[in-house]
Design a protein around this motif. Structure first.
Motif, PDB file in Angstrom:
ATOM      1  N   UNK B 197       0.849  -1.183   0.000  1.00 14.91           N
ATOM      2  CA  UNK B 197       0.000   0.000   0.000  1.00 14.91           C
ATOM      3  C   UNK B 197       0.889   1.240   0.000  1.00 14.91           C
ATOM      4  N   UNK B 198       0.446   2.287  -0.699  1.00 11.40           N
ATOM      5  CA  UNK B 198       1.160   3.556  -0.698  1.00 11.40           C
ATOM      6  C   UNK B 198       0.661   4.433   0.439  1.00 11.40           C
ATOM      7  N   UNK B 199       1.561   5.246   0.983  1.00  7.85           N
ATOM      8  CA  UNK B 199       1.152   6.159   2.056  1.00  7.85           C
ATOM      9  C   UNK B 199       0.078   7.131   1.564  1.00  7.85           C
ATOM     10  N   UNK B 200       0.140   7.489   0.288  1.00  9.60           N
ATOM     11  CA  UNK B 200      -0.806   8.472  -0.245  1.00  9.60           C
ATOM     12  C   UNK B 200      -2.208   7.877  -0.364  1.00  9.60           C
ATOM     13  N   UNK B 201      -2.301   6.606  -0.692  1.00 10.53           N
ATOM     14  CA  UNK B 201      -3.619   6.004  -0.896  1.00 10.53           C
ATOM     15  C   UNK B 201      -4.253   5.511   0.404  1.00 10.53           C
ATOM     16  N   UNK B 202      -3.429   5.317   1.448  1.00 12.19           N
ATOM     17  CA  UNK B 202      -3.945   4.671   2.654  1.00 12.19           C
ATOM     18  C   UNK B 202      -5.098   5.419   3.321  1.00 12.19           C
ATOM     19  N   UNK B 203      -4.980   6.754   3.553  1.00  2.99           N
ATOM     20  CA  UNK B 203      -6.075   7.426   4.276  1.00  2.99           C
ATOM     21  C   UNK B 203      -7.418   7.295   3.567  1.00  2.99           C
ATOM     22  N   UNK B 204      -7.464   7.475   2.256  1.00  2.00           N
ATOM     23  CA  UNK B 204      -8.740   7.370   1.536  1.00  2.00           C
ATOM     24  C   UNK B 204      -9.265   5.939   1.562  1.00  2.00           C
ATOM     25  N   UNK B 205      -8.353   4.977   1.419  1.00  2.00           N
ATOM     26  CA  UNK B 205      -8.777   3.571   1.449  1.00  2.00           C
ATOM     27  C   UNK B 205      -9.341   3.204   2.815  1.00  2.00           C
ATOM     28  N   UNK B 206      -8.716   3.721   3.877  1.00  2.00           N
ATOM     29  CA  UNK B 206      -9.206   3.449   5.229  1.00  2.00           C
ATOM     30  C   UNK B 206     -10.583   4.068   5.420  1.00  2.00           C
ATOM     31  N   UNK B 207     -10.729   5.298   4.958  1.00  2.00           N
ATOM     32  CA  UNK B 207     -12.014   5.990   5.100  1.00  2.00           C
ATOM     33  C   UNK B 207     -13.102   5.270   4.316  1.00  2.00           C
ATOM     34  N   UNK B 208     -12.755   4.831   3.107  1.00  3.54           N
ATOM     35  CA  UNK B 208     -13.739   4.131   2.274  1.00  3.54           C
ATOM     36  C   UNK B 208     -14.200   2.844   2.946  1.00  3.54           C
ATOM     37  N   UNK B 209     -13.303   2.220   3.690  1.00  4.08           N
ATOM     38  CA  UNK B 209     -13.643   0.973   4.374  1.00  4.08           C
ATOM     39  C   UNK B 209     -14.256   1.224   5.744  1.00  4.08           C
ATOM     40  N   UNK B 210     -14.342   2.488   6.130  1.00  4.23           N
ATOM     41  CA  UNK B 210     -14.891   2.817   7.447  1.00  4.23           C
ATOM     42  C   UNK B 210     -14.020   2.366   8.595  1.00  4.23           C
ATOM     43  N   UNK B 211     -12.705   2.312   8.346  1.00  6.35           N
ATOM     44  CA  UNK B 211     -11.787   1.820   9.382  1.00  6.35           C
ATOM     45  C   UNK B 211     -10.938   2.959   9.946  1.00  6.35           C
ATOM     46  N   UNK B 212     -10.880   3.114  11.275  1.00  7.77           N
ATOM     47  CA  UNK B 212      -9.982   4.107  11.858  1.00  7.77           C
ATOM     48  C   UNK B 212      -8.528   3.624  11.825  1.00  7.77           C
ATOM     49  N   UNK B 213      -7.608   4.570  11.599  1.00  6.33           N
ATOM     50  CA  UNK B 213      -6.178   4.238  11.634  1.00  6.33           C
ATOM     51  C   UNK B 213      -5.648   4.549  13.025  1.00  6.33           C
ATOM     52  N   UNK B 214      -5.105   3.530  13.682  1.00  5.90           N
ATOM     53  CA  UNK B 214      -4.575   3.697  15.040  1.00  5.90           C
ATOM     54  C   UNK B 214      -3.079   3.439  15.008  1.00  5.90           C
ATOM     55  N   UNK B 215      -2.313   4.480  15.272  1.00  2.00           N
ATOM     56  CA  UNK B 215      -0.854   4.366  15.204  1.00  2.00           C
ATOM     57  C   UNK B 215      -0.276   4.006  16.556  1.00  2.00           C
ATOM     58  N   UNK B 216       0.824   3.251  16.548  1.00  2.00           N
ATOM     59  CA  UNK B 216       1.615   3.041  17.749  1.00  2.00           C
ATOM     60  C   UNK B 216       2.632   4.171  17.794  1.00  2.00           C
ATOM     61  N   UNK B 217       2.538   5.010  18.816  1.00  2.00           N
ATOM     62  CA  UNK B 217       3.348   6.221  18.840  1.00  2.00           C
ATOM     63  C   UNK B 217       3.642   6.602  20.295  1.00  2.00           C
ATOM     64  N   UNK B 218       4.833   7.122  20.536  1.00  2.00           N
ATOM     65  CA  UNK B 218       5.221   7.477  21.915  1.00  2.00           C
ATOM     66  C   UNK B 218       4.304   8.513  22.539  1.00  2.00           C
ATOM     67  N   UNK B 219       3.648   9.330  21.705  1.00  2.00           N
ATOM     68  CA  UNK B 219       2.767  10.354  22.250  1.00  2.00           C
ATOM     69  C   UNK B 219       1.320   9.896  22.338  1.00  2.00           C
ATOM     70  N   UNK B 220       1.046   8.629  22.066  1.00  2.00           N
ATOM     71  CA  UNK B 220      -0.329   8.135  22.104  1.00  2.00           C
ATOM     72  C   UNK B 220      -0.824   7.936  23.523  1.00  2.00           C
ATOM     73  N   UNK B 221      -2.123   7.592  23.633  1.00  2.00           N
ATOM     74  CA  UNK B 221      -2.699   7.265  24.941  1.00  2.00           C
ATOM     75  C   UNK B 221      -2.227   5.862  25.356  1.00  2.00           C
ATOM     76  N   UNK B 222      -2.314   5.581  26.631  1.00  2.00           N
ATOM     77  CA  UNK B 222      -1.958   4.256  27.152  1.00  2.00           C
ATOM     78  C   UNK B 222      -2.760   3.185  26.409  1.00  2.00           C
ATOM     79  N   UNK B 223      -2.058   2.170  25.909  1.00  2.00           N
ATOM     80  CA  UNK B 223      -2.693   1.106  25.132  1.00  2.00           C
ATOM     81  C   UNK B 223      -3.862   0.467  25.870  1.00  2.00           C
ATOM     82  N   UNK B 224      -3.769   0.400  27.192  1.00  2.00           N
ATOM     83  CA  UNK B 224      -4.823  -0.247  27.971  1.00  2.00           C
ATOM     84  C   UNK B 224      -5.954   0.689  28.359  1.00  2.00           C
TER      85      UNK B 224
END
Lengths: 282, 282
Positions: B197-224
């Protein structure tokens, strides 16, 4: 040949065979006995006898520095001198590290890597005992027959990340200070206590420390079913044969629920998930 | 030379150069064009063009079999014939697989391994699209710049174990059918859909599928802290630079709580922990 950084050009010293004036670093030939001693450190017996082990590459050298581990010897690959921060190595010498320049061929004897790295260093072998680790606070990870050095090193890294007291390496599996293990720890090997343990001594040592042994096993209870005790010894098993092959008995077993069609999880993944879950206990 | 198994001794066929009567398998020289074509499969472009990829070793061959993946070509290392179950390979030929015996030197051209394996096979390349994967039930794993092939393959294995719909390989990182990736999947590559998958196409493809993108990131909320949606696209990032370097935006980010002193977790471990937590959602 690229110009070396300032450190190697300034000063009054002269190293035989380079045709270049160096302040201090001596160029060693591949036949130098120091190279042979460093090469020997690929075996666990030599590491134990010499009380030293080898680290490879600038990243691991930086990890050693930020963990306050002072190399005994530092080897710089003649072909990568330009990649090496000059001030850094002058500082090493001031701290008492012996610094040498070696031809790539000699670096290939010191290093386990296919491509000889820019730097390698010989550092002191930590001397923890299993009893000392068991006496520290936090869960203890037990590698019960983990053979793959990448998995073993990754598990040391995860054990540090999740606040374990240390890692017990079951004898007969990967050695904690082998080059592939050390690389996979990404520096955790400098900070987290590790020690070898025999399967025969483990149950009594665990009991003496008041720690339950919790195995990861296909027949265990669901990992999420009940909290893991904060003082548990968390055992992850051999990649093919599981914990049972190394340790016949345990106090409790947990299973990571997964689809039946997949092979079991990678051992480093399985152990890390158990460490993560244990770290969530408040 | 050890005696070959019965399959190779019985029958009427004769293979040039072996001095041994064989029923069917033909001995190929290292110069045979088939070997060159199989060797080419080390590159993603050749795999795409030929629509095939290489698997190595008896374990992967067995995994293909139990996943109903029929090899197009099967290569048996002449030096390891005795290690090969004879009945198995007769059955392969009956199913239409072309079976060849090759000298170890030719096997070394087919295989990426340091030591040429006993067997290697050429199998059809699955042709999934990102849209097809996004339309399947379950979470989707996104490798957002994961470069290390061992990590990428291990994540495919974990994704299957935890019931993911498939794995999207962000373009620019490891290729899903490279030999090191394939080995690390331990067979999951035969069963779990994967696609680039290309980075450019991913957001639209995710939106079309109704899927939220959840990143693993040091600034994210606690996984639990909160459950992960069952239809999430779970993004795990590059070993050094994280998700952000590959994908600048996401819907939500989670962080795996850990001690500050450790380097961040291994990418395969981090992604597998997120997959595990997502799989616990009821």
């Amino acid at each position: 040949m690229p110009q070396g950084p300032a450190y190697f050009r300034r000063g009054a010293g002269s190293a035989a065979g380079t045709g270049e004036r160096l302040r201090v670093p001596t160029t060693l030939s591949p036949q130098n006995p120091r190279i042979a001693l460093a090469h020997d450190l690929r075996t666990p017996a030599a590491r134990r006898d010499q009380g030293r082990f080898v680290i490879e590459g600038l990243t691991m050298l930086e990890e050693a520095r930020r963990s306050a581990v002072r190399p005994l010897e530092l080897y710089i690959n003649d072909e990568h001198r330009a990649a090496v921060p000059a001030e850094r190595f002058a500082a090493y010498e001031q701290d008492g590290t012996e610094v040498f320049i070696v031809p790539a061929r000699a670096m290939a004897r010191i290093s386990d890597l296919d491509a000889p790295p820019a730097v390698a260093a010989v550092v002191p072998l930590p001397r923890w005992t299993a009893a000392e680790i068991l006496a520290r606070p936090g869960p203890v990870l037990l590698l019960a027959g983990v053979n793959d050095p990448g998995n073993a090193g990754t598990l040391v890294r995860s054990a540090e990340a999740f606040g374990a007291a240390g890692v017990l390496f079951g004898r007969g599996g990967a050695d904690p200070f082998g080059p592939k293990v050390v690389r996979a720890t990404m520096g955790s090997i400098f900070r987290l206590p590790v020690a070898l343990v025999d399967a025969e001594e483990l149950p009594a040592a665990a009991a003496a420390a008041g720690r339950p042994v919790i195995a990861t096993d296909v027949d265990g209870e669901d990992l999420g079913a009940a909290p893991l005790p904060a003082n548990a010894i968390l055992a992850v098993g051999n990649e093919r044969r599981g914990v049972r092959d190394w340790l016949p008995r345990w106090d409790r077993a947990v299973r990571i629920p997964q689809r039946a069609t997949a092979e079991s999880l990678n051992a480093a993944v399985a152990g890390s998930i158990v460490l993560y879950v244990a770290s969530r206990v408040k």
